[in-house]
Design a protein around this motif. Structure first.
Motif, mmCIF file in Angstrom:
data_model
loop_
_atom_site.group_PDB
_atom_site.id
_atom_site.type_symbol
_atom_site.label_atom_id
_atom_site.label_comp_id
_atom_site.label_asym_id
_atom_site.label_seq_id
_atom_site.Cartn_x
_atom_site.Cartn_y
_atom_site.Cartn_z
ATOM 1 N N ILE A 393 0.869 -1.183 0.000
ATOM 2 C CA ILE A 393 0.000 0.000 0.000
ATOM 3 C C ILE A 393 0.901 1.226 0.000
ATOM 4 C CG2 ILE A 393 -1.957 -1.009 1.217
ATOM 5 C CD1 ILE A 393 -0.754 0.220 3.823
ATOM 6 N N SER A 394 0.289 2.385 -0.268
ATOM 7 C CA SER A 394 1.052 3.616 -0.175
ATOM 8 C C SER A 394 0.660 4.325 1.120
ATOM 9 C CB SER A 394 0.736 4.498 -1.385
ATOM 10 O OG SER A 394 1.539 5.658 -1.317
ATOM 11 N N ALA A 484 -2.945 -4.553 14.853
ATOM 12 C CA ALA A 484 -1.620 -4.207 14.310
ATOM 13 C C ALA A 484 -0.828 -5.478 13.992
ATOM 14 C CB ALA A 484 -0.856 -3.331 15.296
ATOM 15 N N HIS A 485 -0.964 -6.505 14.838
ATOM 16 C CA HIS A 485 -0.299 -7.778 14.545
ATOM 17 C C HIS A 485 -0.743 -8.324 13.182
ATOM 18 C CE1 HIS A 485 2.290 -9.189 17.740
ATOM 19 N NE2 HIS A 485 1.404 -8.969 18.693
ATOM 20 N N ILE A 486 -2.053 -8.346 12.954
ATOM 21 C CA ILE A 486 -2.563 -8.934 11.699
ATOM 22 C C ILE A 486 -2.220 -8.054 10.496
ATOM 23 C CG2 ILE A 486 -4.640 -9.713 10.452
ATOM 24 C CD1 ILE A 486 -3.699 -11.566 12.761
ATOM 25 N N PHE A 487 -2.317 -6.743 10.668
ATOM 26 C CA PHE A 487 -1.898 -5.852 9.568
ATOM 27 C C PHE A 487 -0.407 -6.031 9.275
ATOM 28 C CE2 PHE A 487 -5.656 -2.999 10.678
ATOM 29 C CZ PHE A 487 -6.361 -3.337 9.538
ATOM 30 N N SER A 488 0.376 -6.220 10.327
ATOM 31 C CA SER A 488 1.813 -6.442 10.140
ATOM 32 C C SER A 488 2.038 -7.692 9.299
ATOM 33 C CB SER A 488 2.491 -6.589 11.510
ATOM 34 O OG SER A 488 3.775 -7.139 11.375
ATOM 35 N N LEU A 489 1.292 -8.731 9.623
ATOM 36 C CA LEU A 489 1.383 -9.982 8.871
ATOM 37 C C LEU A 489 1.041 -9.749 7.394
ATOM 38 C CD1 LEU A 489 1.553 -13.174 9.015
ATOM 39 C CD2 LEU A 489 -0.931 -13.102 9.250
ATOM 40 N N MET A 490 0.003 -8.937 7.155
ATOM 41 C CA MET A 490 -0.424 -8.684 5.777
ATOM 42 C C MET A 490 0.640 -7.897 5.016
ATOM 43 S SD MET A 490 -4.424 -7.790 6.523
ATOM 44 C CE MET A 490 -5.060 -8.040 4.880
ATOM 45 N N LEU A 491 1.104 -6.799 5.614
ATOM 46 C CA LEU A 491 2.118 -5.980 4.940
ATOM 47 C C LEU A 491 3.395 -6.789 4.717
ATOM 48 C CD1 LEU A 491 1.768 -2.486 6.683
ATOM 49 C CD2 LEU A 491 0.638 -3.350 4.629
ATOM 50 N N ASP A 492 3.741 -7.597 5.706
ATOM 51 C CA ASP A 492 4.935 -8.433 5.620
ATOM 52 C C ASP A 492 4.854 -9.377 4.413
ATOM 53 O OD1 ASP A 492 7.255 -9.751 6.210
ATOM 54 O OD2 ASP A 492 6.634 -10.491 8.157
ATOM 55 N N PHE A 521 -9.612 -12.489 13.773
ATOM 56 C CA PHE A 521 -10.183 -11.400 12.985
ATOM 57 C C PHE A 521 -10.529 -11.873 11.580
ATOM 58 C CE2 PHE A 521 -7.299 -9.425 16.024
ATOM 59 C CZ PHE A 521 -8.077 -8.413 16.563
ATOM 60 N N VAL A 522 -11.508 -11.172 10.993
ATOM 61 C CA VAL A 522 -11.811 -11.372 9.589
ATOM 62 C C VAL A 522 -11.790 -10.003 8.940
ATOM 63 C CG1 VAL A 522 -13.758 -11.807 8.036
ATOM 64 C CG2 VAL A 522 -13.084 -13.549 9.675
ATOM 65 N N GLY A 523 -11.226 -9.901 7.760
ATOM 66 C CA GLY A 523 -11.215 -8.610 7.083
ATOM 67 C C GLY A 523 -10.115 -8.535 6.053
ATOM 68 N N ASN A 524 -9.739 -7.294 5.721
ATOM 69 C CA ASN A 524 -8.667 -7.070 4.757
ATOM 70 C C ASN A 524 -7.950 -5.785 5.149
ATOM 71 O OD1 ASN A 524 -10.240 -4.892 3.811
ATOM 72 N ND2 ASN A 524 -11.404 -6.313 2.516
ATOM 73 N N ILE A 525 -7.124 -5.282 4.256
ATOM 74 C CA ILE A 525 -6.276 -4.142 4.604
ATOM 75 C C ILE A 525 -7.107 -2.909 4.993
ATOM 76 C CG2 ILE A 525 -5.957 -3.021 2.341
ATOM 77 C CD1 ILE A 525 -3.065 -3.964 4.663
ATOM 78 N N ASP A 526 -8.369 -2.859 4.556
ATOM 79 C CA ASP A 526 -9.209 -1.704 4.893
ATOM 80 C C ASP A 526 -9.854 -1.797 6.265
ATOM 81 O OD1 ASP A 526 -8.737 -0.345 2.503
ATOM 82 O OD2 ASP A 526 -10.134 -1.690 1.454
ATOM 83 N N GLY A 527 -9.787 -2.965 6.879
ATOM 84 C CA GLY A 527 -10.379 -3.071 8.206
ATOM 85 C C GLY A 527 -10.497 -4.506 8.672
ATOM 86 N N LEU A 528 -10.426 -4.688 9.995
ATOM 87 C CA LEU A 528 -10.519 -6.025 10.562
ATOM 88 C C LEU A 528 -11.639 -6.044 11.588
ATOM 89 C CD1 LEU A 528 -6.714 -6.700 11.231
ATOM 90 C CD2 LEU A 528 -8.127 -7.814 9.477
ATOM 91 N N VAL A 740 -0.574 0.929 8.784
ATOM 92 C CA VAL A 740 -1.818 0.897 8.010
ATOM 93 C C VAL A 740 -2.665 2.149 8.283
ATOM 94 C CG1 VAL A 740 -4.044 -0.290 7.917
ATOM 95 C CG2 VAL A 740 -1.932 -1.586 7.649
ATOM 96 N N MET A 741 -2.511 2.698 9.497
ATOM 97 C CA MET A 741 -3.286 3.889 9.846
ATOM 98 C C MET A 741 -2.858 5.125 9.044
ATOM 99 S SD MET A 741 -5.344 2.634 11.932
ATOM 100 C CE MET A 741 -6.210 4.122 12.421
ATOM 101 N N ALA A 742 -1.725 5.022 8.354
ATOM 102 C CA ALA A 742 -1.238 6.169 7.577
ATOM 103 C C ALA A 742 -1.469 5.979 6.087
ATOM 104 C CB ALA A 742 0.245 6.375 7.855
ATOM 105 N N LYS A 743 -2.325 5.003 5.753
ATOM 106 C CA LYS A 743 -2.620 4.734 4.349
ATOM 107 C C LYS A 743 -3.029 6.010 3.621
ATOM 108 C CE LYS A 743 -5.738 1.836 3.384
ATOM 109 N NZ LYS A 743 -6.808 0.912 3.325
#
Ligand code: ZN
Ligand code: ZN
Ligand code: FE
Length: 746
Positions: A393-394, A484-492, A521-528, A740-743
């Motif tokens: 993501i940017s 943040a853990h799950i977003f970290s996993l996604m970005l990673d 959690f269930v979701g995607n980069i836009d929200g969990l 992710v909060m700075a998307k």
């Protein structure tokens, strides 16, 4: 006379292209192809101007892409046709400053070529303790500012001798523009404080052999070293460092020595001998002659190979493994300066091995393991930080402050994030000042002025005090720890789409004010969305309960199975038990869904350890004990709505105890059960939401037995599996996810 049409092409190379021998490489291919122009380091990367015919230029670009130096990483090549004056030759020009991205190489273990020279009696750098070249040596640890040039490193105080200067300026030398270049005549020196000796390395060997404890200045900070086979030295060290149980990392002479003590797979050997040279956790083969108290209760040993030239010179006189533990006081940051060491370590070590190449940035050793063929970080530092991590993501220019324990922070812009090396536990005032200092250094070096600060939503975290101070200048955003853990996993993983994410760890502040740590959690980069969690249970006594797994067991049992409390009560002082019961009755407790605490609970029921002295110790012991059994049994559990219930598990554990089952059987069966819970939850959610990707983050997934059993169970399942790749699954990876909060589109 007719001439082939001359074109002028400007190339801008982005990526890790500085301090890795890139310009001499460019110089060589340009002169070979008879191209004119220049190459220079800019603060964004490398800039090349080429003048020549079309064919030579395209040959040049192809070589650039395919034969680049081993440590370089080309991220992007921008190509532009321009008008310029005609150049008579190809040259390496002075660095140019511009605004933009910059990449800084991590520090690299001494290379084979340099070792060969160091071993050659005819070479002028024979036995030179600081030998290095464009392919190896210190980088991030010595850089003071960019562009990376000698006057902007801590090597600036050493004036090159004529011979070194000639190599430095010779595009065909292995040391062309190697900023830390030096030799016996002009470089740093190394000494043992207070000892005059003909051969310092021989003396180091003798001191260690005699059971002395040494502080040894390394690449990114000091180590404390002693003979790992000397029982007295180890217990002295444990006593002086007030570190009764926590395992020590070892440095071993060579791979053969490692294989004597540990099982080493092909992948593990590759890692041990890689330029990054991390500490690798290896399964113990036989450590009879290494003292038991190096890693009490463990089945793994943290081992690394020598990585500075002088480590090798030391091992010329040492034929046993040595402890090489980060030199710090309790949980403070690793010590890096000579004076700091002499003051801080005077009651811990007997001698100081110092050198006068200053360390600008402290960097601990990285720690990794390989499980089922996958490399997992426990700590990402030396050799890896500050390599960029590419985001799917940017993001706007932002700074994610990270967690409170095992802190790293992340500075990011567009699709690039720079994670800090391991900083440590911010609860500590010294760590906090290093945290702030490192943030300032990162902002300066990487030229990213954050517009957004992201912090954990825990109101009592120190990071939130820092964010508070800054909120008048920048936008401050919050994020929940496990998200943040799950977003970290996604970005990673460069992954943005739908997933079912399991965040299992010790502690994190939940959105409902409870202590989370067993969340799905269930979701995607836009929200969990939190869709499942382990059912809450009370814990009386906060932090002190976490240090005493038995107290967690009593809180739990008193609330849910008072009749079982008696079965473990006798292990405690009566007033202790009464106090816990009273707190549970009065409701003065916190509620948690943490799986880490459930490990403590089981450990407490089994009486595995009374008081822990380092984080996750009781869970780790439970894992180690579970490795001694291989049953496939599973305890009964249920998932009711979003609650994962464990009361039937606890009840069945007591039945097993009554039946005389041993701790290893029960511990293993408990591990099997957690795996079964994950599989059941995944299948249930897949049914409900139609998502086929599952991902795992949080410190619990550093439990190698659990990870192994889980991957095994998932093998024949219809799921794509996401695990961490570039950052740890523990809190050391949180800052990445916070970004992710700075998307940009938020
Ligand atoms: Zn080298
Ligand atoms: Zn020299
Ligand atoms: Fe966590």
């Amino acid at each position: 006379m007719y001439s082939v049409k001359i074109r002028s092409i400007k190339l801008k190379i982005r990526g890790r292209v500085q301090g890795v021998g890139f310009r001499p490489f460019v110089y060589r291919i340009a002169t070979q192809l008879d191209l004119k122009g220049y190459v220079l380091n800019s603060s964004k990367g490398v800039e090349i101007l080429l003048q020549g015919d079309k064919e030579s230029i395209s040959k040049f670009i192809s070589q650039l892409k395919h034969n680049a130096p081993p440590l370089s990483v080309i991220d992007r090549i921008e190509e532009e046709e321009i008008e310029d004056i005609e150049y008579k030759d190809f040259s390496i020009k002075k660095s140019k400053k511009e605004e933009g991205f910059v990449f800084i190489s991590p520090d690299i273990a001494v290379c084979e070529d340099c070792l060969r020279e160091m071993r050659d009696p005819k070479d002028r750098r024979y036995r030179y303790p600081f030998i290095n070249c464009t392919n190896c040596g210190p980088r991030y640890t010595i850089i003071e500012d960019i562009p990376y040039d000698r006057p902007k490193t801590t090597m600036k105080k050493f004036k090159m001798c004529e011979e070194c200067e000639r190599e430095y300026n010779d595009p065909l030398s292995r040391r062309f523009h190697a900023q830390p270049i030096s030799c016996h005549d002009c470089g740093p020196s190394i000494w043992i404080e207070g000892i005059k000796t003909e051969d310092i390395f021989k003396s180091i060997g003798e001191l260690l052999k005699n059971g002395k404890i040494l502080a040894i200045k390394g690449l990114g900070g000091f180590h404390i070293a002693c003979d790992a086979t000397n029982k007295e030295a180890i217990s002295n060290l444990r006593e002086r460092k007030m570190r009764p149980h926590k395992p020590f990392a070892l440095m071993m002479k060579d791979i053969d020595m490692v294989k004597k003590y540990c099982f080493v797979s092909e992948d593990e050997e590759k890692l041990l001998t890689s330029p990054q040279c991390p500490i690798v956790l290896l399964k113990i083969r036989d450590i009879k002659d290494i003292q038991e108290n190096i890693a009490p209760g463990y089945k793994y040993l943290g081992v690394m190979l020598p990585y500075t030239p002088y480590h090798y010179l030391m091992f010329d006189y040492i034929d046993f493994p040595i402890v090489m533990t980060s030199a710090n006081i309790s949980d403070e940051p690793i010590i890096k300066d000579n004076e700091e060491a002499k003051k801080g370590l005077k009651n811990i070590v007997d001698f100081f091995v110092l050198h006068d190449r200053d360390i600008r940035h402290r960097v601990d050793d990285s720690v990794v393991f390989i499980q089922d063929g996958m490399m997992q970080f426990i700590r990402r530092s030396r050799g890896y930080a500050p390599d960029p991590i590419k985001l799917p993501i940017s993001v706007r220019p932002s700074l994610a402050l990270g967690p409170e324990l095992k802190n790293t922070f992340a500075l990011a812009k567009e699709n690039i994030a720079f994670l800090s090396p391991h900083i440590g536990d911010l609860k500590n005032i010294e760590t906090l000042s290093v945290f702030e200092e490192t943030i300032n250094e990162y902002i300066k070096l990487f030229k990213i002025e954050p517009l957004i600060i992201v912090q954990d939503m825990h109101p009592a975290y120190i990071t939130s005090q820092i964010a508070d101070k800054l909120k008048n200048y920048v936008e401050v955003k919050e994020i929940q720890h496990h998200k943040a853990h799950i977003f970290s996993l996604m970005l990673d993983n460069g992954y943005k789409d739908d997933l079912i994410g399991f965040a299992f760890d010790g502690t994190g502040y939940g959105e409902d004010g409870n202590i989370w740590g067993g969340e799905v959690f269930v979701g995607n980069i836009d929200g969990l969305e939190r869709v499942m969690h382990f059912d809450y249970f009370p814990i009386a006594g906060g932090d002190s309960a976490i240090q005493h797994p038995g107290r967690i067991a009593i809180s739990y049992l008193h609330r849910f199975f008072p009749e079982y409390t008696k079965k473990i009560e006798h292990r405690f002082k009566p007033f202790e038990v009464e106090l816990i019961k009273k707190m549970v009755d009065s409701g003065k407790v916190f509620h948690t869904s943490s799986l880490g605490r459930i490990f403590d609970l089981v450990s407490g029921i089994l009486g595995i350890i009374d008081k822990i002295t380092y984080e996750a110790q009781s869970a780790i012991y439970l894992e180690m004990i579970a490795m001694e059994d291989d049953n496939n049994d599973v305890y009964p559990f249920s998932i009711e709505g979003e609650k994962i219930k464990i009361d039937t598990i606890v009840e069945a554990i007591f039945h097993d105890i009554d039946k005389g089952k041993d701790r290893a059987y029960i511990a293993r069966k408990f591990h099997n059960t957690i795996v079964k819970i994950i599989i059941s939850a995944s299948l249930k959610l897949r049914e409900e939401v139609g998502i086929n990707t599952v991902g795992f983050s949080g410190g619990v997934f550093q439990n190698r037995l659990l990870l192994h059993l889980l991957l095994d169970a998932l093998k024949d399942m219809p799921f794509d599996v996401l695990l961490h790749k570039h950052v740890p699954s523990n809190d050391g990876g949180i800052s990445l996810g916070q970004l992710v909060m700075a998307k940009s589109d938020l």
